[in-house]
Design a protein around this motif. Sequence first.
Motif: not given
Length: 142
Positions: A16, A19, A82-85, A94-96
């Motif tokens: 995370e 990003e 926001t960044a998630r993993a 991973t997404t942002s």
Amino acid sequence: MTTTAHPTAVGADAPEALESRFATCVAAGDLDGIVGLYAADAVVSLPRGREAAGATAIRSAFAAALAAGALGAVGAPAAGVTARAVVTGGLAMTTSTTGDGTVRTQVARRTADDRWVWVRDGSRLRDVEACLPAPSGELAVA
């Protein structure tokens, strides 16, 4: 655009964190730092179904995007991002999500030295036309 004599440490401590490292590298024009966030065998999606596969092609694509000023909005560490993993073993998705609702997704993997690097980036350069190779094979810079 800058390159460093001693490239930025490869990857990030956690998936995370990739990003925010990307945004920092873009803001600094640090091409070595950007490329260091990707595995040597990574694949990055480009416009019109094209792909940059491997470190050399990824470097060329990001160099063209930086030169064209096309990464400002893509890499901006804007408020509300926001960044998630989601981690499973040595892989992570991973997404942002930006304040305007744009979602970017990548796949990361853990390296032998316990760092994380992206191996598949399907969205970051997908709409950046400057990254496409010109018919001669050279990248077009707008």
